[in-house]
Motif scaffolding. Structure first.
Motif, PDB file in Angstrom:
ATOM      1  N   LEU A  27       3.481  -3.865  10.295  1.00  0.00           N
ATOM      2  CA  LEU A  27       2.181  -3.556   9.693  1.00  0.00           C
ATOM      3  C   LEU A  27       1.610  -4.743   8.925  1.00  0.00           C
ATOM      4  O   LEU A  27       0.495  -4.669   8.410  1.00  0.00           O
ATOM      5  CB  LEU A  27       2.309  -2.345   8.759  1.00  0.00           C
ATOM      6  CG  LEU A  27       2.639  -1.011   9.416  1.00  0.00           C
ATOM      7  CD1 LEU A  27       2.921   0.047   8.359  1.00  0.00           C
ATOM      8  CD2 LEU A  27       1.486  -0.561  10.325  1.00  0.00           C
ATOM      9  N   ASN A  28       2.382  -5.846   8.845  1.00  0.00           N
ATOM     10  CA  ASN A  28       1.988  -7.011   8.049  1.00  0.00           C
ATOM     11  C   ASN A  28       1.656  -6.607   6.613  1.00  0.00           C
ATOM     12  O   ASN A  28       0.560  -6.841   6.111  1.00  0.00           O
ATOM     13  CB  ASN A  28       0.755  -7.705   8.655  1.00  0.00           C
ATOM     14  CG  ASN A  28       1.145  -8.891   9.508  1.00  0.00           C
ATOM     15  OD1 ASN A  28       2.274  -9.372   9.435  1.00  0.00           O
ATOM     16  ND2 ASN A  28       0.209  -9.361  10.309  1.00  0.00           N
ATOM     17  N   LEU A  29       2.627  -5.973   5.983  1.00  0.00           N
ATOM     18  CA  LEU A  29       2.451  -5.609   4.567  1.00  0.00           C
ATOM     19  C   LEU A  29       3.143  -6.666   3.717  1.00  0.00           C
ATOM     20  O   LEU A  29       4.303  -6.993   3.962  1.00  0.00           O
ATOM     21  CB  LEU A  29       3.041  -4.223   4.294  1.00  0.00           C
ATOM     22  CG  LEU A  29       2.408  -3.097   5.098  1.00  0.00           C
ATOM     23  CD1 LEU A  29       3.076  -1.764   4.765  1.00  0.00           C
ATOM     24  CD2 LEU A  29       0.914  -3.035   4.832  1.00  0.00           C
ATOM     25  N   SER A 143     -13.556  -3.377   3.747  1.00  0.00           N
ATOM     26  CA  SER A 143     -12.163  -3.247   3.295  1.00  0.00           C
ATOM     27  C   SER A 143     -11.337  -2.441   4.303  1.00  0.00           C
ATOM     28  O   SER A 143     -10.182  -2.767   4.586  1.00  0.00           O
ATOM     29  CB  SER A 143     -12.085  -2.574   1.922  1.00  0.00           C
ATOM     30  OG  SER A 143     -12.340  -3.501   0.904  1.00  0.00           O
ATOM     31  N   GLU A 144     -11.949  -1.387   4.865  1.00  0.00           N
ATOM     32  CA  GLU A 144     -11.260  -0.583   5.889  1.00  0.00           C
ATOM     33  C   GLU A 144     -10.975  -1.435   7.122  1.00  0.00           C
ATOM     34  O   GLU A 144      -9.865  -1.424   7.658  1.00  0.00           O
ATOM     35  CB  GLU A 144     -12.121   0.625   6.292  1.00  0.00           C
ATOM     36  CG  GLU A 144     -12.061   1.787   5.330  1.00  0.00           C
ATOM     37  CD  GLU A 144     -10.643   2.287   5.106  1.00  0.00           C
ATOM     38  OE1 GLU A 144      -9.934   2.574   6.083  1.00  0.00           O
ATOM     39  OE2 GLU A 144     -10.235   2.375   3.920  1.00  0.00           O
ATOM     40  N   MET A 169      -1.965  -5.930  -2.351  1.00  0.00           N
ATOM     41  CA  MET A 169      -0.797  -5.628  -1.509  1.00  0.00           C
ATOM     42  C   MET A 169      -0.633  -4.133  -1.240  1.00  0.00           C
ATOM     43  O   MET A 169      -0.196  -3.752  -0.169  1.00  0.00           O
ATOM     44  CB  MET A 169       0.483  -6.188  -2.131  1.00  0.00           C
ATOM     45  CG  MET A 169       0.841  -5.576  -3.480  1.00  0.00           C
ATOM     46  SD  MET A 169       2.352  -6.282  -4.196  1.00  0.00           S
ATOM     47  CE  MET A 169       3.630  -5.566  -3.177  1.00  0.00           C
ATOM     48  N   GLY A 170      -0.995  -3.298  -2.229  1.00  0.00           N
ATOM     49  CA  GLY A 170      -0.802  -1.858  -2.075  1.00  0.00           C
ATOM     50  C   GLY A 170       0.667  -1.496  -2.208  1.00  0.00           C
ATOM     51  O   GLY A 170       1.527  -2.379  -2.267  1.00  0.00           O
ATOM     52  N   SER A 178      -3.311  -1.447   1.624  1.00  0.00           N
ATOM     53  CA  SER A 178      -3.118  -2.904   1.650  1.00  0.00           C
ATOM     54  C   SER A 178      -4.327  -3.530   2.327  1.00  0.00           C
ATOM     55  O   SER A 178      -4.395  -3.610   3.560  1.00  0.00           O
ATOM     56  CB  SER A 178      -1.833  -3.236   2.412  1.00  0.00           C
ATOM     57  OG  SER A 178      -1.566  -4.616   2.310  1.00  0.00           O
ATOM     58  N   LYS A 179      -5.301  -3.958   1.496  1.00  0.00           N
ATOM     59  CA  LYS A 179      -6.601  -4.336   2.063  1.00  0.00           C
ATOM     60  C   LYS A 179      -7.262  -5.460   1.266  1.00  0.00           C
ATOM     61  O   LYS A 179      -6.881  -5.726   0.115  1.00  0.00           O
ATOM     62  CB  LYS A 179      -7.519  -3.114   2.049  1.00  0.00           C
ATOM     63  CG  LYS A 179      -7.705  -2.564   0.631  1.00  0.00           C
ATOM     64  CD  LYS A 179      -8.591  -1.332   0.626  1.00  0.00           C
ATOM     65  CE  LYS A 179      -9.051  -0.955  -0.770  1.00  0.00           C
ATOM     66  NZ  LYS A 179      -8.024  -0.559  -1.710  1.00  0.00           N
ATOM     67  N   ALA A 180      -8.272  -6.066   1.858  1.00  0.00           N
ATOM     68  CA  ALA A 180      -9.017  -7.118   1.164  1.00  0.00           C
ATOM     69  C   ALA A 180     -10.165  -6.510   0.378  1.00  0.00           C
ATOM     70  O   ALA A 180     -10.761  -5.506   0.792  1.00  0.00           O
ATOM     71  CB  ALA A 180      -9.547  -8.127   2.171  1.00  0.00           C
ATOM     72  N   VAL A 181     -10.453  -7.080  -0.785  1.00  0.00           N
ATOM     73  CA  VAL A 181     -11.600  -6.672  -1.600  1.00  0.00           C
ATOM     74  C   VAL A 181     -12.289  -7.941  -2.110  1.00  0.00           C
ATOM     75  O   VAL A 181     -11.658  -8.983  -2.233  1.00  0.00           O
ATOM     76  CB  VAL A 181     -11.187  -5.793  -2.830  1.00  0.00           C
ATOM     77  CG1 VAL A 181     -10.567  -4.476  -2.397  1.00  0.00           C
ATOM     78  CG2 VAL A 181     -10.241  -6.549  -3.749  1.00  0.00           C
TER      79      VAL A 181
END
Ligand code: DP6
Length: 385
Positions: A27-29, A143-144, A169-170, A178-181
């Motif tokens: 998942l590339n977390l 972000s989604e 990172m979440g 785990s998303k960009a903002v």
């Protein structure tokens, strides 16, 4: 034949707080949150066109003029997620054409030579998901959409925004947080500039993915970095950006680059990304800051020897004056021909042969996120032009 197409461009981003380490490889977390600056697409960008038609039996991909096909697991994961979101729309509204069931043709090109040695995967995956999200008319937020780009390449999620960007990172196992903002848009602090010194190197660098896996598995220092260092730095760097405080921003940027290269060195076997030229550039920037009595320039290095030097426009004549003095022989200065007369000559002593280790300089600045464009790379048959 009925064919639907859409095109988008996406920028390169260079982290000032590095992503290094995965807690979930599929998942590339990441093991830590990160921050980056999005660079100007006039200098560095990927343009991607996506086409779909009931006549396309399978998905296909062409990169920089070459048919690559859809090979990687990561590309497959991105396409699967995008098609799933499109399918949801089609299920809600049965009058929509069933794009999710058709093959996709994806054609992508960079405006910078791959030989420049710049990692292009971030811009590449960001452009791919942006073009397909547009083709599918997906209503999701950036972000989604960034969560899909993240599965292509971790750092790609940050290329979904312009200006100053954080990848949170979440902590959920499925990666849904785990998303960009956006930390701040370009116009909050538009004077940020970047000089990229492309450092020549014959050796093949350890790919980021393998490098970070090795660090996670073997470095003790890495545990200290992710637990003690980065969480505080993440907050401090966001504040420095909000305050437009270059001294703090630059200090943290350099420290974080060095911390990242330190955990690489602490891995078994050690990973070396910096070479002698990189180290000379580090010293040069410290000499400049020392002479100025404050931080006016900040270097950062990714998984390779190239230096990215951030500085503010008001210090351009000082910073570029110094870099030009010692690297005037490398290509890339054409862009500032008219400004050169204002460069401030420096009395800082430096290795006059250092330029031999640099193949070109790219002078750029901060820029916006992905852009929709009418420029298309596919012809009316959905094949590369
Ligand atoms: C050093 O995003 O290329 O540039 O998720 O495995 O594709 P994958 O890695 P990638 O790693 C980037 C590492 C870095 C730091 C950064 O950009 O934050």
């Amino acid at each position: 034949m009925s064919i639907f197409t859409a095109s988008a461009t996406a920028p390169v981003n260079i982290a000032t707080l590095k992503y290094w380490g995965k807690r979930d490889k599929t998942l590339n977390l990441p093991t830590n949150s990160s921050i980056s600056v999005t660079l100007d697409q006039n200098d560095l960008r990927t343009l991607t066109s996506a086409a779909t038609s009931p006549d396309f039996k399978s998905d296909n991909l062409w990169l920089n003029g070459k048919e690559e096909g859809i090979k990687g697991e990561r590309t497959i994961a991105c396409l699967r997620d995008l098609k799933k979101l499109r399918k949801e729309l089609e299920d809600q509204n049965p009058s929509l054409p069933k794009l999710s069931e058709w093959g996709l043709h994806i054609v992508s090109e960079n405006n910078f030579p791959t030989a420049a040695g710049l990692a292009s995967s971030a811009a590449g995956f960001a452009a791919l998901v942006s073009a397909i999200a547009k083709l599918y008319e997906l209503p999701q937020s950036m972000s989604e959409i960034s969560k899909i780009a993240r599965k292509g390449s971790g750092s790609a999620c940050r290329s979904l925004f312009g200006g100053y960007v954080a990848w949170e990172m979440g902590d959920k196992e499925d990666g849904s947080d785990s998303k960009a903002v956006e930390v701040a848009p370009v116009d909050h602090w538009p004077s940020m500039k970047a000089a990229i010194l492309v450092v020549s190197d014959d050796k093949k660098d350890t790919p980021s993915t393998t490098g970070m896996q090795s660090t996670v598995a073997t470095s003790d220092l890495f545990q200290y970095r992710i637990k003690e260092v980065v969480p505080k730095r993440f907050e401090d760097m966001k504040k420095a950006i909000q305050d437009r405080d270059f001294e703090v921003f630059g200090d943290l940027t350099m420290k974080d680059s060095n911390s990242f290269h330190a955990v690489c060195l602490d891995s078994v076997p050690p990973i070396f990304y910096l070479n002698d030229t990189s180290k000379k550039i580090i010293k040069l920037i410290h000499k400049l800051n020392e002479q100025e009595g404050k931080i006016v320039a900040a270097y950062t290095f990714d998984a390779g020897p190239n230096a990215v030097v951030y500085y503010e426009e008001q210090n351009e004549n000082k910073v570029l004056g110094l870099i030009h003095k010692y690297f005037s022989k490398v290509p890339g200065w054409e862009k500032v021909t008219e400004k050169k007369s204002q460069f401030i000559d420096s009395n800082i002593e430096f290795d006059t042969d250092a330029y031999k280790g640099v193949s070109r300089i790219i002078l750029t600045g901060i820029g916006p996120g992905p852009q929709s464009t009418d420029q298309s790379l596919v012809n009316d048959k959905g094949l590369p032009k």
